[in-house]
Design an enzyme around this catalytic site. Structure first.
Site, PDB file in Angstrom:
ATOM      1  N   HIS A  48       0.818  -1.228   0.000  1.00  0.00           N
ATOM      2  CA  HIS A  48       0.000   0.000   0.000  1.00  0.00           C
ATOM      3  C   HIS A  48       0.850   1.277   0.000  1.00  0.00           C
ATOM      4  O   HIS A  48       0.717   2.104  -0.906  1.00  0.00           O
ATOM      5  CB  HIS A  48      -0.998  -0.060   1.169  1.00  0.00           C
ATOM      6  CG  HIS A  48      -1.668   1.237   1.461  1.00  0.00           C
ATOM      7  ND1 HIS A  48      -2.540   1.834   0.579  1.00  0.00           N
ATOM      8  CD2 HIS A  48      -1.585   2.071   2.528  1.00  0.00           C
ATOM      9  CE1 HIS A  48      -2.966   2.968   1.105  1.00  0.00           C
ATOM     10  NE2 HIS A  48      -2.398   3.135   2.285  1.00  0.00           N
ATOM     11  N   HIS A  72       3.665   7.048   5.393  1.00  0.00           N
ATOM     12  CA  HIS A  72       2.442   7.694   5.891  1.00  0.00           C
ATOM     13  C   HIS A  72       1.660   6.881   6.910  1.00  0.00           C
ATOM     14  O   HIS A  72       0.932   7.444   7.711  1.00  0.00           O
ATOM     15  CB  HIS A  72       1.546   8.140   4.728  1.00  0.00           C
ATOM     16  CG  HIS A  72       0.692   7.054   4.154  1.00  0.00           C
ATOM     17  ND1 HIS A  72       1.117   6.248   3.125  1.00  0.00           N
ATOM     18  CD2 HIS A  72      -0.561   6.630   4.460  1.00  0.00           C
ATOM     19  CE1 HIS A  72       0.161   5.386   2.827  1.00  0.00           C
ATOM     20  NE2 HIS A  72      -0.868   5.588   3.628  1.00  0.00           N
ATOM     21  N   GLU A  76       0.813   5.645  12.556  1.00  0.00           N
ATOM     22  CA  GLU A  76      -0.531   5.188  12.894  1.00  0.00           C
ATOM     23  C   GLU A  76      -0.562   3.678  13.169  1.00  0.00           C
ATOM     24  O   GLU A  76      -1.183   3.239  14.129  1.00  0.00           O
ATOM     25  CB  GLU A  76      -1.469   5.543  11.734  1.00  0.00           C
ATOM     26  CG  GLU A  76      -2.889   5.064  11.871  1.00  0.00           C
ATOM     27  CD  GLU A  76      -3.624   5.696  13.043  1.00  0.00           C
ATOM     28  OE1 GLU A  76      -3.088   6.662  13.629  1.00  0.00           O
ATOM     29  OE2 GLU A  76      -4.710   5.209  13.391  1.00  0.00           O
ATOM     30  N   ASP A  77       0.123   2.910  12.348  1.00  0.00           N
ATOM     31  CA  ASP A  77      -0.075   1.455  12.385  1.00  0.00           C
ATOM     32  C   ASP A  77       1.087   0.642  12.932  1.00  0.00           C
ATOM     33  O   ASP A  77       0.972  -0.566  13.079  1.00  0.00           O
ATOM     34  CB  ASP A  77      -0.366   0.936  10.958  1.00  0.00           C
ATOM     35  CG  ASP A  77      -1.708   1.437  10.449  1.00  0.00           C
ATOM     36  OD1 ASP A  77      -2.522   1.845  11.288  1.00  0.00           O
ATOM     37  OD2 ASP A  77      -1.919   1.415   9.231  1.00  0.00           O
ATOM     38  N   ASP A 139      -3.400   8.252  -1.058  1.00  0.00           N
ATOM     39  CA  ASP A 139      -3.709   7.156  -0.150  1.00  0.00           C
ATOM     40  C   ASP A 139      -5.129   6.657  -0.409  1.00  0.00           C
ATOM     41  O   ASP A 139      -5.392   5.472  -0.565  1.00  0.00           O
ATOM     42  CB  ASP A 139      -3.562   7.685   1.291  1.00  0.00           C
ATOM     43  CG  ASP A 139      -4.031   6.717   2.356  1.00  0.00           C
ATOM     44  OD1 ASP A 139      -3.509   5.591   2.391  1.00  0.00           O
ATOM     45  OD2 ASP A 139      -4.925   7.094   3.149  1.00  0.00           O
ATOM     46  N   ASP A 259     -22.311  13.661 -25.624  1.00  0.00           N
ATOM     47  CA  ASP A 259     -22.492  13.272 -24.245  1.00  0.00           C
ATOM     48  C   ASP A 259     -21.478  12.212 -23.834  1.00  0.00           C
ATOM     49  O   ASP A 259     -21.288  11.966 -22.656  1.00  0.00           O
ATOM     50  CB  ASP A 259     -23.898  12.706 -24.029  1.00  0.00           C
ATOM     51  CG  ASP A 259     -24.962  13.769 -24.252  1.00  0.00           C
ATOM     52  OD1 ASP A 259     -24.694  14.930 -23.893  1.00  0.00           O
ATOM     53  OD2 ASP A 259     -26.023  13.426 -24.779  1.00  0.00           O
TER      54      ASP A 259
HETATM   55 MN    MN Z   1      -2.702   4.496   3.981  1.00  0.00          MN
END
Ligand code: MN
Length: 718
Positions: A48, A72, A76-77, A139, A259
């Site tokens: 990821h 990133h 957090e993880d 992300d 269109d």
């Molecule tokens: Mn992420």
């Protein structure tokens, strides 16, 4: 999983000077930190962050942003701390990672469409640096690309968020392809039937018109060739979601080519864009009302292009966008282009929108006159720093100016909530009501039906809305207090002439004075805009004579000690009354002023002792009334003030002004101005007030009430 070398390959081209080793280090650090973690799909988690970094690289962003993408999710993880990130990668990357982490932690679960705009602003507000948003959008894009691995309920929730917040945000930032992809991925989850039916229509139309796109491209190229124009022509199918949205807007199906297909001419120079437009219009008829020139009128996100629709092959409508290379770059990557690199240099595209200006457009007049130069490199979101966004317990976003307190918050929700506010919980903690709120805090207001707005709140609130609501309530409070007092004044005044205060009598007064109703009369009496004597004069003009003493200003007094022809007036600083020892002070321009002997002002006049005149009040019964003030602290209970007013009236003094100066829930302090005959009269009144059990303090005060002008005594010696 793509390798680090695959990741850095494109960077070598657009930014050869980039420190690739530093990026490799971030890659290794992230790989290590996420070891053992898996995604919902069962793949290794680190896929990821790499994919996010890849999107960032496709946007040709700077090193710091790429490192941030790789890191990133670490804070957090994983067990990594922000401090570690800062130590290894420096403060810039640490701040960016921190920004992304904060956005990730933001609760969006209770999202409602009507609050989406606030959430978008909150996002921007919390980002501090637009690169944080760029990483967050990347992300989200990768998470949406892989959303199928999640349980359906979560897919729907994430897709809704994406549709409401992330896609419009990408649009606002001018990142069209990012926006379109986010929309399409969400659309696939949220409304698969609609999407499929549009795709089916696509397929049928494509069959009917067979390879129309290359034919039209060829037609356009031929026409441009006649002008010797160097331009690239492309054609593409529109995204199902944008077709669906247009159908929703127009409430009609899609049948026309215009269109579905869009064509684009990208030129080298701006003049070429106009030549191309002319060429297209010469060959095919322009459809009226479909021409737009965003080159001369660019959009606030920097978008520039000429849009036109023409009747092309067999009269079929064809939509064409014409722009230059540089304009095209901005149309695709929007604000992100500000940070992008080309040939190792920061892109010098004149059409790249200054992020400061972009933010100014987004903030819609929130900022007044900040200095753009402060924003040059990393955009500081100044105008959002004037705002805080807080949540109600239900997750509704309340936007407040910075400096706002829980009371402002309460009034922002509803006046009734503000009025009854007694306390607040911020993020579950009990805090004082003057606490300044911060971004992202959740606030709940503790209420009590017994609460009323306090005058002390005025200094605790920041918003005009809260301030005016508090003032209005305090005024209403005063009014009801004034009506209570007025009732007593009316009763006592009329009782003196043997009459009763009736509704009918008050209505008569109201009519004569053009007041709205009898309450207005009482309020006027209570606030002493109207005196008891005036009331009687209106109702029973004949009864007035001899009823009370004339005001000292209305009758000349013969002070002992004045020379013939001298005039004297009482000083407003002390308002002396008969019975008090007085002294006259002659000041050339102002004439003679009479002070009480203990007046503080006399100290300042020491130098002019020769101007002091020994004066005495006239002897005998003077038969005038004199204003003086009392400060009374009393229990805040029903009828106490009314009782005091009655008492004063019964002792033969007139109340001419009342000022509420300090209100506490249990006690309050008033300054009351009364007209008395002399010192003995005053002390008589004070004693009778003092004995009331609800009175704590009665003092004479020299503090004159502001709106009362002291009367002048023009006195002549016989
Ligand atoms: Mn992420």
């Amino acid at each position: 999983m793509i390798s680090i070398e695959e990741l850095v390959e494109p960077i070598k081209i657009y930014n050869p000077k980039a420190d690739l080793d530093a990026i490799r280090k971030a890659y290794d650090y992230g790989l290590e930190a996420h070891t053992g973690q898996l995604r919902a799909s069962g793949e290794s988690y680190f896929i990821h962050p790499i994919e996010v970094a890849r999107i960032v690289v496709q946007l040709k962003l700077d090193e710091a942003t790429i490192k941030t993408a790789l890191l990133h999710d670490t804070v957090e993880d994983t067990s990594s701390s922000l401090k570690q990130i800062e130590n290894i990668f420096g403060p810039e990357v640490a701040q960016l990672v921190d920004g992304v982490t904060k956005l990730t932690n933001l609760q969006l679960s209770s999202l409602e469409t009507k609050h989406a705009e606030n959430f978008r602003k909150l996002f921007v507000a919390m980002s501090k640096d637009l690169r944080v948003l760029l990483v967050k959008l990347s992300d989200r894009l990768h998470n949406m690309r892989t959303i199928r691995a999640l349980p359906l309920e979560k897919q729907v929730r994430k897709s809704r968020e994406t549709m409401e917040i992330f896609a419009p945000l990408a649009g606002r930032m001018g990142m069209q392809s990012m926006r379109e992809e986010l929309e399409d991925l969400s659309f696939r989850v949220l409304n698969p039937e609609a999407r499929n039916s549009i795709i089916r229509r696509f397929l049928t139309l494509r069959k009917e018109t067979d390879d129309l796109i290359p034919k039209i491209i060829n037609d356009i190229n031929q026409q441009l060739g006649k002008e010797n124009l160097n331009a690239r022509v492309t054609g593409r199918e529109k995204k199902p979601y944008s077709i669906w949205r247009k159908m929703q807007d127009k409430k009609e199906g899609f049948t026309r080519l215009s269109d579905i297909f869009g064509f684009r001419i990208v030129t080298d120079k701006e003049t070429d864009a106009y030549i191309a437009m002319g060429a297209v219009h010469r060959r095919w008829r322009a459809v009226p009302g479909r021409f737009k020139d965003y080159i001369s009128h660019p959009k606030s996100n920097g978008y520039r292009s000429i849009h036109t629709t023409v009747s092309g092959r067999d009269g079929k409508r064809v939509e064409v966008q014409i722009r230059t290379n540089e304009m095209h770059e901005v149309a695709e990557s929007g604000v992100a282009a500000h940070w992008s690199y080309k040939d190792g240099e920061r892109v010098k595209n004149p059409f790249v929108v200054d992020p400061f200006k972009w933010l100014r457009g987004l903030s819609e007049g929130f900022i007044q006159s900040e200095n753009p130069s402060d924003f040059f490199e990393h955009v500081k979101l100044e105008m959002f720093q004037d705002q805080v966004f807080c949540f109600t317990p239900k997750g509704e976003v309340i936007k407040l100016p910075r400096g706002a307190t829980p009371i402002d918050f309460a009034y922002a929700i509803h006046t009734g909530i503000g009025d009854s506010c007694v306390g607040s919980l911020v993020d579950g903690q009990r805090v004082p009501l003057w606490t300044k709120l911060k971004n992202g805090q959740s606030v709940s207001i503790i209420r009590s039906a017994a609460q009323k707005p306090q005058s002390s709140w005025e200094s605790m609130v920041f918003t005009g809305r809260a301030k005016s609501a508090i003032r209005r309530r305090l005024r209403e409070e005063h009014r009801s207090e004034n009506i209570k007092v007025g009732k007593e004044i009316a009763r006592v005044s009329l009782k003196k002439i043997g009459k009763k205060s009736t509704e009918k009598a008050l209505n008569t007064v109201a009519k004569k004075l053009s007041f709205g109703n009898s309450d207005d009369v009482l309020a006027a009496l209570g606030s002493v805009e109207l005196t008891g004597d005036e009331l009687i004069r209106i109702l029973y003009p004949k009864k007035v004579t001899g009823l009370s003493l004339p005001s000292f200003g209305a009758r000349k007094l013969s002070f002992m000690g004045l020379k013939p022809g001298q005039e004297a007036k009482t000083a407003s600083c002390c308002m002396p009354i008969p019975g008090e020892r007085i002294v006259g002070v002659a000041i050339r321009k102002e004439g003679i002023t009479i002070h009480a002997i203990d007046c503080d002002c006399l100290g300042d006049l020491d130098d002019n002792l020769e101007h002091w005149i020994d004066l005495r009040w006239p002897e005998g019964d003077i038969q005038t009334s004199h204003p003086t003030c009392l400060t009374i602290s009393m229990y805040n209970g029903m009828g106490v003030l009314g009782r005091i007013c009655t008492l004063i009236g019964e002792r033969g003094a007139n109340i001419t002004n009342i000022d509420f100066c300090d209100r506490k829930p249990d006690f309050y302090k008033i300054i009351i101005e009364i007209h008395v005959k002399d010192l003995k009269h005053l002390s008589d009144i004070m004693t009778s007030i003092e004995v009331d059990s609800d009175i704590s303090v009665v003092e004479r005060t020299r503090e004159i009430l502001q709106r009362v002008e002291p009367g002048e005594i023009k006195s002549m010696v016989n």
